[in-house]
Design a protein around this motif. Structure first.
Motif, mmCIF file in Angstrom:
data_model
loop_
_atom_site.group_PDB
_atom_site.id
_atom_site.type_symbol
_atom_site.label_atom_id
_atom_site.label_comp_id
_atom_site.label_asym_id
_atom_site.label_seq_id
_atom_site.Cartn_x
_atom_site.Cartn_y
_atom_site.Cartn_z
ATOM 1 N N LYS A 192 34.938 26.664 31.686
ATOM 2 C CA LYS A 192 34.531 27.730 30.777
ATOM 3 C C LYS A 192 33.030 28.000 30.798
ATOM 4 O O LYS A 192 32.586 29.129 30.549
ATOM 5 N N ASP A 193 32.230 26.986 31.092
ATOM 6 C CA ASP A 193 30.776 27.141 31.052
ATOM 7 C C ASP A 193 30.171 27.518 32.403
ATOM 8 O O ASP A 193 28.953 27.541 32.561
ATOM 9 N N SER A 194 30.999 27.837 33.402
ATOM 10 C CA SER A 194 30.486 28.138 34.738
ATOM 11 C C SER A 194 30.180 29.625 34.901
ATOM 12 O O SER A 194 30.743 30.484 34.209
ATOM 13 N N VAL A 195 29.294 29.932 35.845
ATOM 14 C CA VAL A 195 28.949 31.320 36.148
ATOM 15 C C VAL A 195 30.169 32.060 36.709
ATOM 16 O O VAL A 195 30.422 33.225 36.373
ATOM 17 N N GLU A 196 30.947 31.373 37.554
ATOM 18 C CA GLU A 196 32.119 32.001 38.164
ATOM 19 C C GLU A 196 33.157 32.389 37.117
ATOM 20 O O GLU A 196 33.814 33.431 37.236
ATOM 21 N N TYR A 197 33.314 31.546 36.101
ATOM 22 C CA TYR A 197 34.248 31.860 35.009
ATOM 23 C C TYR A 197 33.848 33.174 34.344
ATOM 24 O O TYR A 197 34.688 34.053 34.103
ATOM 25 N N ARG A 198 32.562 33.328 34.048
ATOM 26 C CA ARG A 198 32.089 34.557 33.405
ATOM 27 C C ARG A 198 32.246 35.754 34.331
ATOM 28 O O ARG A 198 32.589 36.859 33.887
ATOM 29 N N ARG A 199 32.010 35.552 35.626
ATOM 30 C CA ARG A 199 32.183 36.643 36.585
ATOM 31 C C ARG A 199 33.640 37.091 36.669
ATOM 32 O O ARG A 199 33.926 38.295 36.763
ATOM 33 N N ILE A 200 34.552 36.143 36.605
ATOM 34 C CA ILE A 200 35.979 36.479 36.628
ATOM 35 C C ILE A 200 36.348 37.334 35.422
ATOM 36 O O ILE A 200 37.043 38.353 35.542
ATOM 37 N N LEU A 201 35.859 36.944 34.240
ATOM 38 C CA LEU A 201 36.190 37.704 33.030
ATOM 39 C C LEU A 201 35.595 39.107 33.081
ATOM 40 O O LEU A 201 36.236 40.082 32.656
ATOM 41 N N ILE A 202 34.367 39.234 33.583
ATOM 42 C CA ILE A 202 33.749 40.558 33.693
ATOM 43 C C ILE A 202 34.498 41.416 34.710
ATOM 44 O O ILE A 202 34.741 42.615 34.497
ATOM 45 N N ALA A 203 34.888 40.804 35.823
ATOM 46 C CA ALA A 203 35.638 41.537 36.849
ATOM 47 C C ALA A 203 36.967 42.041 36.304
ATOM 48 O O ALA A 203 37.353 43.202 36.534
ATOM 49 N N LEU A 204 37.668 41.183 35.557
ATOM 50 C CA LEU A 204 38.949 41.595 34.999
ATOM 51 C C LEU A 204 38.778 42.603 33.862
ATOM 52 O O LEU A 204 39.679 43.390 33.584
ATOM 53 N N LEU A 205 37.615 42.563 33.198
ATOM 54 C CA LEU A 205 37.307 43.616 32.227
ATOM 55 C C LEU A 205 37.242 44.963 32.945
ATOM 56 O O LEU A 205 37.814 45.958 32.479
ATOM 57 N N GLY A 206 36.556 44.996 34.098
ATOM 58 C CA GLY A 206 36.497 46.228 34.881
ATOM 59 C C GLY A 206 37.875 46.678 35.336
ATOM 60 O O GLY A 206 38.216 47.859 35.254
ATOM 61 N N ALA A 207 38.691 45.725 35.793
ATOM 62 C CA ALA A 207 40.050 46.069 36.225
ATOM 63 C C ALA A 207 40.882 46.574 35.052
ATOM 64 O O ALA A 207 41.665 47.526 35.197
ATOM 65 N N GLY A 208 40.714 45.942 33.879
ATOM 66 C CA GLY A 208 41.449 46.372 32.691
ATOM 67 C C GLY A 208 41.073 47.773 32.264
ATOM 68 O O GLY A 208 41.932 48.580 31.888
ATOM 69 N N ILE A 209 39.789 48.081 32.324
ATOM 70 C CA ILE A 209 39.334 49.431 31.972
ATOM 71 C C ILE A 209 39.890 50.452 32.958
ATOM 72 O O ILE A 209 40.436 51.493 32.568
ATOM 73 N N ALA A 210 39.762 50.151 34.252
ATOM 74 C CA ALA A 210 40.246 51.083 35.272
ATOM 75 C C ALA A 210 41.746 51.330 35.143
ATOM 76 O O ALA A 210 42.221 52.459 35.296
ATOM 77 N N THR A 211 42.504 50.278 34.836
ATOM 78 C CA THR A 211 43.959 50.390 34.747
ATOM 79 C C THR A 211 44.402 51.115 33.492
ATOM 80 O O THR A 211 45.102 52.130 33.540
ATOM 81 N N PHE A 212 44.005 50.606 32.339
ATOM 82 C CA PHE A 212 44.581 51.083 31.092
ATOM 83 C C PHE A 212 43.926 52.351 30.562
ATOM 84 O O PHE A 212 44.532 53.078 29.782
#
Length: 426
Positions: free
Chosen positions: A39-59
């Motif tokens: 949870k405290d890693s940079v990659e974890y935060r990047r994954i959540l931001i990336a999926l935020l972008g995917a969620g916005i694009a999709t929904f």
């Protein structure tokens, strides 16, 4: 005989680690010991931001017409119930496509499959507003939904592979928060523009916004580490699907998605029709502000992961469904402020329940996980298509009271059935 240093270490010239049973590549060994990003890693935060972008694009694209259905119905000369098919067409396309997308993702990788899905959906989204007839609009919406199916079909599986299991429920809640933001933005952007320039321009602007979100996904997603490519045949997918459908502990979660999403979409599909009629007489741009209730879902879906870790998924799922029932019943009021309160409670309950059920569908099986999450989404969007349309029938024949009765009834069935899911905390 002299032994080379690398051979003494047990490493071959091709980068394999020798074992008594043969050799295992260093890459395979790393994957076998991979436990996911913390949870405290940079990659974890990047994954959540990336999926935020995917969620916005999709929904955003999927639901941008929802707040402007009255305008679309008038322009294309169709009934309120028929206009609801604009949403149902895309969700039925999505429901049909989720299992094929899971097969593609197993072969080429989760990230690569999601990128293909986003590009295809965005292209169709840019074309959709210029459909000259209602029939052609339906065709484009079905294809757009089929393309968008690659995101919900894969996202939760991707999270379970890339995120530490201890943080998977929280990550899934964050992803669902992103989907609620996407749905909210699509409606809030399309409706005010539709008031001024028409529904076609409104939905086109949303498609442009989705293209920018897609670019964000491409740019920020970290390289996948938990995925191992493997060839999956249609027969294997069918066998895995039947195996999951024979499991009552999984089917109960699929049913949650079907019933709760059906009631949720029906409510939001026809709320604008109610508020634009007497005694409210609200313009489209103003009714779209009611979609700000989605922010309650953004908060509740994120919080549901923390609550599930404390009280168990089953308890939170049932409590969230009861919130939905209470909220939809409150909207029977003729007072606009009271309706808004009911809508906020209803929305918060739905997103919390969906966050729990969708994440649980992936976590409750260790075999063929992508097929399980795809099945959840298949049922989820089938419910959206079926009850989204039936809600229009209830609205036309029995008014808002008829729609509330339908939504509360199917949510109650879901809550009773969820008692089966509550038997285990895992």
């Amino acid at each position: 005989m002299r032994v080379a240093p690398d051979e003494a270490a047990g490493i071959t010239s091709r980068g394999a680690v020798r074992t008594c049973g043969g050799s295992v590549t260093i890459k395979q060994e790393a994957q076998q010991t991979w436990t996911g990003h913390r949870k405290d890693s940079v990659e974890y935060r990047r994954i959540l931001i990336a999926l935020l972008g995917a969620g916005i694009a999709t929904f955003a694209q999927l639901y941008s017409p929802q707040g402007i259905l009255p305008r679309l119905a008038d322009d294309l000369h169709v009934s309120a119930a028929a206009s609801g098919l604009v949403i149902s067409a895309s969700t039925i396309g999505l429901a049909v496509a989720v299992l094929p997308w899971s097969l593609v993702a197993d072969r080429i990788g989760r990230v690569r499959a999601m990128r293909i899905a986003l590009v295809a959906a965005t292209v169709l989204g840019l074309v959709m507003p210029w459909s000259p007839w209602f029939s052609s609009l339906m065709v484009v919406r079905i294809l757009e939904g089929a393309a968008l199916g690659g995101i919900p079909a894969i996202a939760v599986t991707y999270l379970n592979e890339e995120v530490d299991a201890r943080h998977a429920a929280i990550a899934a809640g964050s992803y669902v928060s992103g989907t609620s933001i996407g749905g909210l933005l699509g409606r809030l952007v399309a409706a005010p523009i539709a008031d001024v320039a028409g529904w076609r321009i409104g939905t086109f602007v949303v498609a442009v916004m989705a293209a920018l979100a897609t670019a964000t996904f491409f740019w920020i997603t970290p390289p996948p580490r938990g995925f191992t490519p493997h060839s999956v045949s249609i027969r294997q997918v069918a066998r895995a699907t039947l195996e999951h459908l024979r499991s009552p502990r999984l089917v109960v979660l699929y049913v949650q998605g079907c019933l709760l999403m059906g009631g949720f979409v029906a409510t939001y599909n026809y709320l604008a029709f109610r508020l634009e009629a007497a005694p409210f007489n609200m313009p489209v741009g103003l009714t779209s502000l009611l979609f700000l209730a989605y922010l309650a879902g953004t908060v509740s879906s994120r919080a549901s992961g923390d609550l599930a870790a404390r009280w168990g998924r089953g308890t939170v799922l049932i409590a969230s469904t009861m919130m939905m029932i209470a909220g939809i019943c409150i909207t029977l009021s003729s007072s606009l402020p009271v309706i808004i309160v009911g809508l906020v409670i209803f929305t918060a309950g739905f997103f919390a329940a969906h966050s729990i059920a969708s994440g649980w569908a992936g976590a409750r099986t260790t075999r063929n996980r992508s097929q399980s999450t795809s099945l959840y989404n298949c049922w989820y969007y089938t419910g959206s298509s079926v009850f989204g349309y039936l809600g229009g029938v209830a609205w036309l024949h029995y008014g808002w009271g008829g729609l509330v009765t339908m939504v509360a009834g199917i949510a109650l069935v879901a809550a009773v059935w969820a008692l089966f899911a509550a038997r285990g905390r895992s």
